[in-house]
Enzyme design. Structure first.
Site, PDB file in Angstrom:
ATOM      1  N   ASP A 437       0.987  -1.195  -0.128  1.00  0.00           N
ATOM      2  CA  ASP A 437      -0.002  -0.091   0.057  1.00  0.00           C
ATOM      3  C   ASP A 437       0.892   1.208   0.042  1.00  0.00           C
ATOM      4  OD1 ASP A 437      -2.836   1.168   0.507  1.00  0.00           O
ATOM      5  OD2 ASP A 437      -1.558   2.213   2.169  1.00  0.00           O
ATOM      6  N   GLU A 480      -4.828   2.295  -3.998  1.00  0.00           N
ATOM      7  CA  GLU A 480      -3.359   2.194  -4.105  1.00  0.00           C
ATOM      8  C   GLU A 480      -2.817   0.867  -3.476  1.00  0.00           C
ATOM      9  OE1 GLU A 480      -4.397   4.700  -0.366  1.00  0.00           O
ATOM     10  OE2 GLU A 480      -5.205   4.382  -2.303  1.00  0.00           O
TER      11      GLU A 480
END
Length: 571
Positions: A437, A480
């Site tokens: 992430d 993301e």
């Protein structure tokens, strides 16, 4: 044909040893039974040859209506003349069947077979007390012997055909198969007329050819045309079945392979090429030579260039029987020893979208009726290819991220389940999962705009694919977050890969071209990522647990510990 060189050599040697000597002995012991009947003999021979030039091929077995004339020749002129006429007829039959150099052994094989059939049936006839040139009506006994002769001739022929199929061609053949039934039907129709011809000839002489021969030749032509129509109907039925099978395939490669396989089973194909229209060029899509898929490393063709280019431009099929017919047209690659060429446009929505070219080493391997069938098959193929391409595009859209072009979570979760199941059945030893992430990605979007964020995601996707290579599968899991599935990669190696990924992100800035800054300049942005790693079966008992534990390592072991680091799942 699949006949090896030893068998071919044995066939030629057997023919040389038995047929010439056998004919000579037949001439000595059973000399010709005619004096001034040369024209009559020519008449009988003509009828036999007419039957030979109209063969029907059933289950790879040629069938022709020559026996009716041969039985009349045998009864009138004797064994030797019947043998000679049979040898001439079988030679004409094989020429009509376009037997070339590669299968030339069929000439001595069939010559030897017909010699043996004539000899065996003739010996049975003579052994039963039969004679030549006699009046059958006045001597019913001889009529019965003549009928037995015909039955023996037919059965011995069937035995030899079966033996040839099994021991020469290595093919299975049912004795009472479709070819047997057709041969029996033609014998039932033709042999009685052969006896009528002989009896009428004894009564009225040469004019009997007009009374019997001409009508029977007409019947033979009708039978041949009926067989031809039946053959076309079989082609049409096969084409419809192939169309259904093509429609069931949703993979482009499967459609291509099935199409060439089926068309090669239907027609004599030594070489097959499928070319695709790409802009103003014809590019080779599939190349099969001798049943093997070959590299498609052949230069493209322009419109009206070569046989395929001509067919593409005209949208009309082309059929060539010999190399001389196409040698001035062909351009570029053409396999050696090719004679027959059948080239058909692949048309969809009134536009030529490709070209199919079939080639054979044999001369006159293809017929016009087959060209119509191939054209129909190409229509089925065009629809199947279009459907397969649409399915592929739809599948890719449903399984890939439109932005990064990576696989999406839907595909990833299915793949994870499949790989985990393989591990359960010992097809995989371990299964590692990396989940990452980007740190503070919301700040990047707020500062530079979402377009800049998208640029970073796309660049990160490229870096991940390069780093992972063929070791595993990269997918965008959402926002993301990215995941990497590594089959048969132990946790130590997975942690090493994760660390390299972290460094690829942290040490190499991302260049932004689309941002909301005041000046249109490229910006260099530093980004970091937190990464979690888990490995089954040690860290998880099911696929979802593997994701959950890798995610826990990410947030507990990496995010909470300060970000920009790799953490492994610890129980």
């Amino acid at each position: 044909m699949g006949v090896d060189s030893k068998k071919r050599r044995a066939i030629w040697i057997s023919w040389a040893l038995f047929v010439p000597l056998g004919l000579w002995l037949a001439y000595l012991y059973y000399p010709p039974q005619f004096s001034e009947m040369g024209m009559d003999l020519i008449g009988f021979m003509t009828l036999a040859l007419i039957g030979a030039v109209m063969p029907m091929v059933i289950n790879n077995t040629p069938i022709s209506v020559v026996e009716w004339a041969l039985v009349a020749v045998f009864l009138q002129f004797g064994l030797f003349i019947e043998m000679v006429v049979a040898q001439i007829a079988i030679t004409i039959l094989l020429i009509r069947l376009r037997v070339g150099k590669s299968t030339s052994f069929r000439y001595p094989l069939n010559s030897l077979m017909f010699f043996a059939i004539s000899l065996i049936s003739g010996m049975v006839y003579l052994g039963l007390g039969g004679d030549f040139g006699i009046e059958l009506i006045d001597h019913p006994k001889y009529l019965l012997i003549a009928i037995i002769y015909s039955i023996v001739h037919f059965l011995v022929n069937q035995v030899f055909i079966t033996v040839n199929h099994i021991y020469i061609y290595n093919r299975e053949r049912k004795f009472f198969g479709k070819d047997f039934m057709w041969d029996m039907y033609t014998a039932i129709i033709s042999l009685p007329i052969g006896y009528i011809l002989y009896i009428l000839y004894k009564e009225v002489g040469f004019i009997s050819f007009l009374f019997v021969g001409v009508p029977f030749v007409s019947v033979s032509i009708i039978l041949y045309l009926y067989y031809s129509s039946q053959k076309i109907n079989e082609y049409l039925h096969a084409a419809a079945e192939i169309g259904h099978q093509l429609a069931e395939r949703l993979n482009v490669d499967e459609v291509l392979d099935l199409f060439i396989q089926k068309i090669s089973e239907m027609l004599p194909v030594d070489y097959a090429y499928i070319l695709d229209v790409a802009g103003d060029e014809l590019k080779l899509l599939r190349r099969v030579e001798g049943g093997e898929i070959m590299p498609v490393n052949i230069p493209s063709l322009k419109r009206n260039e070569g046989i395929s280019g001509m067919v593409w431009a005209s949208r009309k099929a082309a059929l060539f029987h010999t190399a001389k017919e196409w040698s001035d047209i062909a351009k570029g690659y053409m396999p050696p020893n090719v004679h027959s060429v059948l080239c058909v446009p692949i048309v969809r929505h009134h536009e030529a979208v490709g070209v199919l070219m079939l080639a054979s080493k044999r001369k006159r391997a293809y017929e016009k009726s087959q060209l119509i069938i191939v054209d129909l098959l190409c229509s089925h193929f065009a629809v199947a290819i279009e459907n397969a391409k649409h399915y592929k595009a739809t599948k890719e859209n449903s399984e890939t991220c439109a932005l990064t072009k990576l696989y999406n979570y839907r595909y990833f979760e299915r793949l994870l389940t499949e790989e985990y199941n393989k591990m359960l059945v010992n097809q995989r030893e371990v299964l590692s999962l990396i989940i990452l992430d980007l740190d503070h990605f919301k700040v990047i979007n707020d500062t530079y705009g979402h377009q800049s964020g998208n640029e970073i995601l796309c660049e990160l996707a490229n870096r991940l694919k390069i780093r992972v290579g063929n070791k595993g599968t990269v997918a965008r899991y959402g926002g993301e977050e990215f995941v990497i599935l590594l089959p048969d990669i132990a946790k130590e190696e997975a942690l090493e890969i994760a660390e390299w990924i972290r460094q690829d992100i942290a040490y190499y800035p991302f260049i932004l071209e689309e941002h909301i800054g005041d000046e249109p300049i490229k910006l260099s942005i530093h980004v970091t990522a937190s990464i979690g790693v888990a490995t089954a079966p040690v860290d998880a008992d099911d696929p979802l647990a593997l994701i959950r534990h890798a995610d826990r390592a990410l947030y507990v072991g990496a995010k909470r510990a300060g970000r920009n680091r790799v953490a492994e799942y610890v129980k």
